[in-house]
Design a protein around this motif. Structure first.
Motif, mmCIF file in Angstrom:
data_model
loop_
_atom_site.group_PDB
_atom_site.id
_atom_site.type_symbol
_atom_site.label_atom_id
_atom_site.label_comp_id
_atom_site.label_asym_id
_atom_site.label_seq_id
_atom_site.Cartn_x
_atom_site.Cartn_y
_atom_site.Cartn_z
ATOM 1 N N THR A 64 61.151 65.989 82.774
ATOM 2 C CA THR A 64 62.292 66.621 83.434
ATOM 3 C C THR A 64 63.558 66.642 82.586
ATOM 4 O O THR A 64 64.500 67.371 82.900
ATOM 5 C CB THR A 64 62.593 65.912 84.766
ATOM 6 O OG1 THR A 64 62.749 64.503 84.532
ATOM 7 C CG2 THR A 64 61.462 66.129 85.762
ATOM 8 N N ASP A 65 63.584 65.844 81.522
ATOM 9 C CA ASP A 65 64.785 65.829 80.675
ATOM 10 C C ASP A 65 64.440 65.203 79.329
ATOM 11 O O ASP A 65 63.440 64.498 79.188
ATOM 12 C CB ASP A 65 65.908 65.041 81.349
ATOM 13 C CG ASP A 65 67.279 65.352 80.742
ATOM 14 O OD1 ASP A 65 67.362 66.278 79.912
ATOM 15 O OD2 ASP A 65 68.265 64.673 81.108
ATOM 16 N N GLY A 66 65.280 65.465 78.346
ATOM 17 C CA GLY A 66 65.121 64.873 77.027
ATOM 18 C C GLY A 66 64.322 65.726 76.076
ATOM 19 O O GLY A 66 63.867 66.829 76.418
ATOM 20 N N GLU A 67 64.128 65.219 74.879
ATOM 21 C CA GLU A 67 63.387 65.939 73.860
ATOM 22 C C GLU A 67 62.521 64.984 73.064
ATOM 23 O O GLU A 67 62.811 63.794 72.949
ATOM 24 C CB GLU A 67 64.336 66.705 72.930
ATOM 25 C CG GLU A 67 65.360 65.824 72.228
ATOM 26 C CD GLU A 67 66.331 66.623 71.364
ATOM 27 O OE1 GLU A 67 66.288 67.870 71.420
ATOM 28 O OE2 GLU A 67 67.113 65.995 70.633
ATOM 29 N N ILE A 68 61.418 65.531 72.526
ATOM 30 C CA ILE A 68 60.478 64.768 71.711
ATOM 31 C C ILE A 68 60.344 65.522 70.394
ATOM 32 O O ILE A 68 59.598 66.508 70.293
ATOM 33 C CB ILE A 68 59.107 64.640 72.409
ATOM 34 C CG1 ILE A 68 59.267 64.003 73.784
ATOM 35 C CG2 ILE A 68 58.148 63.828 71.548
ATOM 36 C CD1 ILE A 68 58.046 64.168 74.665
ATOM 37 N N LEU A 69 61.079 65.096 69.383
ATOM 38 C CA LEU A 69 61.108 65.789 68.100
ATOM 39 C C LEU A 69 60.082 65.179 67.158
ATOM 40 O O LEU A 69 60.195 64.017 66.765
ATOM 41 C CB LEU A 69 62.501 65.709 67.477
ATOM 42 C CG LEU A 69 63.648 66.306 68.299
ATOM 43 C CD1 LEU A 69 64.979 66.085 67.586
ATOM 44 C CD2 LEU A 69 63.416 67.797 68.552
ATOM 45 N N PHE A 70 59.068 65.971 66.817
ATOM 46 C CA PHE A 70 58.039 65.549 65.867
ATOM 47 C C PHE A 70 58.122 66.450 64.654
ATOM 48 O O PHE A 70 57.924 67.656 64.743
ATOM 49 C CB PHE A 70 56.653 65.645 66.505
ATOM 50 C CG PHE A 70 55.522 65.357 65.559
ATOM 51 C CD1 PHE A 70 55.341 64.081 65.041
ATOM 52 C CD2 PHE A 70 54.656 66.364 65.156
ATOM 53 C CE1 PHE A 70 54.309 63.814 64.155
ATOM 54 C CE2 PHE A 70 53.624 66.112 64.277
ATOM 55 C CZ PHE A 70 53.449 64.831 63.776
ATOM 56 N N GLU A 71 58.470 65.869 63.516
ATOM 57 C CA GLU A 71 58.705 66.627 62.284
ATOM 58 C C GLU A 71 59.688 67.767 62.544
ATOM 59 O O GLU A 71 59.544 68.874 62.037
ATOM 60 C CB GLU A 71 57.381 67.161 61.721
ATOM 61 C CG GLU A 71 56.419 66.045 61.308
ATOM 62 C CD GLU A 71 55.131 66.570 60.698
ATOM 63 O OE1 GLU A 71 54.628 67.617 61.167
ATOM 64 O OE2 GLU A 71 54.622 65.943 59.753
#
Length: 337
Positions: A64-71
């Protein structure tokens, strides 16, 4: 740029009584080749965090919120088709029970070849050769013979080695291991963890190890993340957390280790249990079980405070930093061997 950067991640599950948050404001990073441990009791949110990274949260759950930055790429916004090019390829996952992961009606070779051909244009013969080499890497004896066997023909330890071999098939840069030794006896657990550690070191692979055992975390990881009721309550260098835990919950986990108890006496334990997601206490979720609870703990969510190299979400730690003479500090534990 970090290999993986999770920022303010929130995951909710919709219920008839209303949505409940399984993860709240979860943020952490994993560098290339770094080994990170996520620890906490059952229900802390460890596995939900892992599944969120691979976008494996199924309905009624959702990010529902946030980010998951992979490379540099936000995995939380990718479609299922886009995620299939990352799952098992750039990021691999090792699940708790190998018998639930392996297909019982296919040979090991069929499963490994299928995995390779799903991500690469490669002949069956070449895929089989890579599979045999990976089996050899995880110390499977006679891999040329074993590759044509079915999962039920192998022991629990051998099956877990197979799962690790499958995880390594496509040379991922990040491995997520969710309680990888739960179903194994103690001696096999040690062998599997040593194998995983050596493979990560030799291939410069990042590792997220999810476990309830701080003893394992202390031996394997470089950074530790302690979770409680869906929130990170302490994180920092593993050695610093183990030897000088600041949060009362982390201290309780360390004191519960068998080596912290005098032989012949009852094991230490944290009183009470993890709260239900539908009944998380106001303020600090740990306050009903905490020996150092203050009035502020019951009304206001603690912010993170820097303590040495660690970040701690605890009102007591913040108060100690501001006025050390008025607050009773948490006793430091003996160094965990």
């Amino acid at each position: 740029m970090a290999l993986l950067e999770v920022n303010n991640l929130e995951v909710s599950f919709g219920l008839r009584q209303g949505a409940v948050k399984a993860l709240r404001n979860v943020s952490f990073t994993v560098e290339r080749g770094e080994r990170v441990g996520i620890v906490g009791e059952s229900g802390a949110g460890k596995s939900v965090a892992a599944f969120s990274i691979l976008n494996l949260i199924s309905r009624p759950g959702e990010i529902t919120d946030g980010e998951i930055l992979f490379e540099g790429q936000n995995l939380a916004t990718l479609s299922d088709k886009q995620m299939r090019s990352i799952r098992g390829n750039r990021i691999a996952m090792i699940f708790q029970d190998p018998m639930m992961t392996l297909n019982p009606v296919l040979t090991l070779g069929q499963q490994m070849v299928e995995c390779l051909q799903a991500h690469r244009k490669i002949s069956t013969a070449d895929a089989r050769a890579i599979a045999i080499e990976k089996l050899r890497q995880v110390q499977i004896p006679s891999p040329e013979t074993r590759i044509d066997q079915y999962p039920h023909e192998l022991s629990g330890g051998m099956r877990q080695r197979i799962i690790i071999a499958i995880a390594l098939l496509l040379d991922p840069v990040l491995i997520i291991a969710d309680e990888p030794t739960t179903a194994l006896d103690v001696t096999i657990q040690a062998e599997i963890m040593e194998l995983l550690l050596n493979l990560c070191d030799s291939n410069n692979v990042g590792l997220i190890l999810i476990t309830h055992d701080l003893g394992v975390v202390s031996q394997i990881t470089q950074k530790a993340i302690v979770m409680y009721a869906g929130r990170i309550i302490e994180q920092g260098p593993t050695k610093e957390i183990i030897n000088d835990a600041q949060h009362p919950y982390t201290q309780g986990l360390i004191n519960a280790l068998p080596q912290q108890t005098v032989p012949g006496q009852r094991l230490n334990q944290i009183p009470g249990s993890m709260p239900s997601l539908q009944a998380i206490p106001s303020g600090c979720a740990f306050n009903p079980r905490c020996d150092f609870v203050m009035d502020e703990c019951k009304t206001r969510l603690p912010e993170f405070t820097r303590s040495g190299g660690c970040s701690v979400a605890c009102h007591m730690v913040r108060a100690m930093k501001q006025n050390p003479e008025t607050v009773q500090p948490v006793d430091s534990s003996e160094e965990v061997k």
